[in-house]
Scaffold this active site. Sequence first.
Site, short mmCIF file in Angstrom:
data_model
loop_
_atom_site.label_atom_id
_atom_site.label_comp_id
_atom_site.label_asym_id
_atom_site.label_seq_id
_atom_site.Cartn_x
_atom_site.Cartn_y
_atom_site.Cartn_z
N ASP A 68 -9.92 1.83 7.61
CA ASP A 68 -9.86 3.19 7.08
C ASP A 68 -10.93 4.06 7.73
O ASP A 68 -10.69 5.22 8.06
CB ASP A 68 -10.12 3.19 5.56
CG ASP A 68 -9.02 2.50 4.79
OD1 ASP A 68 -7.88 2.45 5.28
OD2 ASP A 68 -9.31 2.00 3.68
N HIS A 116 -4.40 6.76 -0.38
CA HIS A 116 -3.67 5.51 -0.20
C HIS A 116 -4.20 4.50 -1.20
O HIS A 116 -5.22 4.73 -1.85
CB HIS A 116 -3.71 5.01 1.24
CG HIS A 116 -5.00 4.42 1.70
ND1 HIS A 116 -6.08 5.18 2.06
CD2 HIS A 116 -5.38 3.14 1.89
CE1 HIS A 116 -7.07 4.38 2.44
NE2 HIS A 116 -6.68 3.13 2.34
N GLU A 168 0.85 -1.19 0.00
CA GLU A 168 0.00 0.00 0.00
C GLU A 168 0.88 1.24 0.00
O GLU A 168 1.89 1.30 0.69
CB GLU A 168 -0.92 0.03 1.24
CG GLU A 168 -2.10 -0.90 1.13
CD GLU A 168 -3.25 -0.53 2.08
OE1 GLU A 168 -3.28 0.59 2.64
OE2 GLU A 168 -4.13 -1.39 2.27
N HIS A 174 -5.14 0.44 -2.48
CA HIS A 174 -5.56 -0.92 -2.15
C HIS A 174 -5.12 -1.77 -3.34
O HIS A 174 -5.92 -2.01 -4.25
CB HIS A 174 -7.08 -1.00 -1.99
CG HIS A 174 -7.60 -0.39 -0.72
ND1 HIS A 174 -8.96 -0.21 -0.49
CD2 HIS A 174 -6.97 0.05 0.38
CE1 HIS A 174 -9.12 0.32 0.73
NE2 HIS A 174 -7.94 0.51 1.27
ZN LIG Z 1 -7.46 1.40 3.01
#
Ligand SMILES: [Zn+2]
Length: 119
Positions: A79, A66, A12, A68
């Site tokens: 999150d 961010h 990530e 995935h």
């Molecule tokens: Zn996430």
Amino acid sequence: MRSHVSRCAPLEACGLLAGKNDRVESTLGVRNAERSPVRFRMEPRAQWHAFQRMEAAGLDLVGIYHSHPNGPDHPSPTDIAEALYPVAQIIWFRVDGRWRARGFQIQGGKVVEITLEFR
Ligand SMILES: [Zn+2]
């Protein structure tokens, strides 16, 4: 953003978006201290430096992004639980190997999708 998340995959990636009035002027990638394909935590020192650069440039925090790398295309329960700032949360995910992004506002456990415009 896309090149950063693509470079970090399969881990990530995360970073801050600096700008004014919901318009992003600069992307500040921050090292993922977790070095994980399913979690991120911004490396505190790198995050601090990013905030310093943002302030020096006279910009505000307008978003956090961010990735995935293996989905899903929406915020995970983590999150949602860990969303600290009331700014746009951008999530990058892959569809048939291509990176896509969706934006969300997460506040008090509620998730609302927002529209992203790319220039
Ligand atoms: Zn996430």
